[in-house]
Design a protein around this motif. Structure first.
Motif, PDB file in Angstrom:
ATOM      1  N   ASN A   1      27.157 -44.159  25.298  1.00  0.00           N
ATOM      2  CA  ASN A   1      26.313 -43.505  24.304  1.00  0.00           C
ATOM      3  C   ASN A   1      25.640 -44.585  23.449  1.00  0.00           C
ATOM      4  O   ASN A   1      25.879 -45.789  23.640  1.00  0.00           O
ATOM      5  CB  ASN A   1      27.127 -42.534  23.439  1.00  0.00           C
TER       6      ASN A   1
ATOM      7  N   ILE B   1      12.825 -46.406  31.266  1.00  0.00           N
ATOM      8  CA  ILE B   1      13.616 -45.187  31.429  1.00  0.00           C
ATOM      9  C   ILE B   1      14.777 -45.213  30.446  1.00  0.00           C
ATOM     10  O   ILE B   1      15.382 -46.263  30.200  1.00  0.00           O
ATOM     11  CB  ILE B   1      14.150 -45.084  32.874  1.00  0.00           C
ATOM     12  N   VAL B   2      15.096 -44.062  29.901  1.00  0.00           N
ATOM     13  CA  VAL B   2      16.228 -43.969  28.976  1.00  0.00           C
ATOM     14  C   VAL B   2      17.520 -44.253  29.739  1.00  0.00           C
ATOM     15  O   VAL B   2      17.767 -43.685  30.807  1.00  0.00           O
ATOM     16  CB  VAL B   2      16.304 -42.569  28.342  1.00  0.00           C
ATOM     17  N   GLY B   3      18.324 -45.141  29.192  1.00  0.00           N
ATOM     18  CA  GLY B   3      19.565 -45.491  29.874  1.00  0.00           C
ATOM     19  C   GLY B   3      20.488 -46.303  28.986  1.00  0.00           C
ATOM     20  O   GLY B   3      20.166 -46.596  27.828  1.00  0.00           O
TER      21      GLY B   3
ATOM     22  N   TYR C   1      23.666 -45.020  35.541  1.00  0.00           N
ATOM     23  CA  TYR C   1      23.972 -44.128  34.421  1.00  0.00           C
ATOM     24  C   TYR C   1      22.750 -43.849  33.535  1.00  0.00           C
ATOM     25  O   TYR C   1      22.895 -43.335  32.429  1.00  0.00           O
ATOM     26  CB  TYR C   1      25.114 -44.714  33.587  1.00  0.00           C
ATOM     27  N   SER C   2      21.586 -44.174  34.030  1.00  0.00           N
ATOM     28  CA  SER C   2      20.355 -43.899  33.283  1.00  0.00           C
ATOM     29  C   SER C   2      19.781 -42.553  33.702  1.00  0.00           C
ATOM     30  O   SER C   2      20.368 -41.830  34.507  1.00  0.00           O
ATOM     31  CB  SER C   2      19.332 -44.999  33.565  1.00  0.00           C
ATOM     32  N   ASP C   3      18.598 -42.245  33.178  1.00  0.00           N
ATOM     33  CA  ASP C   3      17.902 -41.006  33.551  1.00  0.00           C
ATOM     34  C   ASP C   3      17.114 -41.146  34.855  1.00  0.00           C
ATOM     35  O   ASP C   3      16.460 -40.194  35.286  1.00  0.00           O
ATOM     36  CB  ASP C   3      16.945 -40.580  32.432  1.00  0.00           C
TER      37      ASP C   3
ATOM     38  N   LYS D   1      16.248 -41.018  38.629  1.00  0.00           N
ATOM     39  CA  LYS D   1      16.722 -40.054  39.618  1.00  0.00           C
ATOM     40  C   LYS D   1      16.858 -40.646  41.015  1.00  0.00           C
ATOM     41  O   LYS D   1      17.782 -40.316  41.757  1.00  0.00           O
ATOM     42  CB  LYS D   1      15.785 -38.843  39.655  1.00  0.00           C
TER      43      LYS D   1
END
Length: 338
Positions: A244, A267-269, A293-295, A297
């Motif tokens: 987090n 990318i959010v991660g 573990y990021s967004d 795909k």
């Protein structure tokens, strides 16, 4: 009237709370004592169970923070571990030695604990209680108020510093007598009997064992990192990936000069941390785990990394879950469904 002063080992659990209150009700001045290790589980508000218990009882609390000497004991406990990496007997001896030193400093007359005869299979059967008292230098002096009538009389009782008739004879694993006593004393706030030590947790114990196996000289900072993120092992490399935002910030703030840290470009991660040799395969693996573990795909992902700044990039393909789980330290595999 002579003022009697005693030291209570206050973990914050119900037994130590009751023992403290039982002795205090004899008009004895009680100072509670607690060892702060990296393995306690803090409350949601950040306080410890010991601090909350001392506040509830309105008694002073002395907290001593352990350093490398505790880690040395933990790596090779003389009396072994429990089910995981919990050295309960050696830990109790360690704490009592610290308490004994403090008792001497403040002129306390005796030390007592909340131990209950037969409650814990490793550290509270009669031979273990005897051993703990002897090896902590408190043979014949360590009082266990909740089970005192089932144990030999201590020096404090013989001297009349404490009234043995007002002590108890609780034994065994049932908690019913303690619950009834808590109700009688008006004590309503106490933790569940499950315990608050990370060393009893299998997943955490596996991460600590990995640290013991791969690092000769440990620091408190090494141990502190075990609480943070997901941990992976690749030969001589340790990789940690935040779960987090707060963990990401912690990893960035507490990295040492030789660590690489990783973040995704667009990318959010999470933030990843790479410890150990900075080989091509190590950097690539750390980047892959960070990306996993990021967004992101699918496909190739660009990951930034570096020591002081994120001044380098590497393109990696998202790894398969099986590959990630194989590297993860402390992974508790669930049994396959039949």
């Amino acid at each position: 009237m002579v003022c009697v002063k005693a030291i209570s080992l206050l973990s914050g659990g119900l037994d130590s709370i009751l023992a403290t209150e039982l002795i205090r009700r004899q008009g004895i001045e009680v100072i509670t004592f607690n060892i702060k290790t990296p393995f306690g589980i803090p409350k949601k508000d950040g306080t410890s169970e010991a601090a909350q218990a001392a506040d509830q009882l309105k008694v002073p609390l002395k907290v001593v923070t352990v350093e490398g000497d505790y880690l040395k004991m933990l790596r090779k406990p003389k009396h072994g571990y429990g089910r995981n990496l919990n050295p309960c007997v050696d830990c109790k001896i360690f704490i009592l030695k610290k308490a004994k030193k403090y008792a001497k400093e403040i002129g306390a007359d005796f030390i007592f604990t909340g131990e209950v005869l037969g409650e814990r299979p490793m550290s509270q059967h009669y031979p273990a209680l005897k051993l703990i008292a002897e090896e902590s230098g408190l043979k014949g002096k360590l009082l266990r108020p909740l089970s005192a009538k089932l144990l030999p009389e201590t020096a404090a009782e013989k001297k009349g510093l404490v009234d043995r008739n007002k002590l108890l004879n609780i034994q065994g694993r049932s908690r019913k007598p303690q619950f009834e006593l808590a109700k009688e004393f008006g004590i309503t706030s106490y933790p569940s009997p499950a315990g608050g030590c990370l060393l009893t947790c299998e997943e955490y114990a596996k991460k600590l064992q990995d640290l013991f196996d791969n690092k000769r000289h440990l620091s408190m900072a090494d141990v502190a990192l075990l609480r943070i993120g997901r941990h992976f092992r690749l030969g001589k490399n340790k990789i940690i990936v935040g779960r987090n935002e707060s963990e990401n910030k912690f990893l960035t703030a507490n990295k040492i000069w030789s660590d690489f840290y990783f973040e995704l470009s667009d990318i959010v991660g999470p933030t990843g941390l790479l410890q150990g040799p900075k080989t091509r395969i190590a950097v690539e693996t750390a980047a892959k785990l960070t990306a996993f573990y990021s967004d992101a795909k699918s496909g190739d992902v660009t990951v930034k990394f570096g020591r002081e700044t994120l001044n380098k990039t590497i393109a990696v393909t998202l790894p398969q879950k099986a590959y990630v789980e194989k590297l993860r330290i402390g992974n508790l595999k669930k049994p396959a469904k039949k």
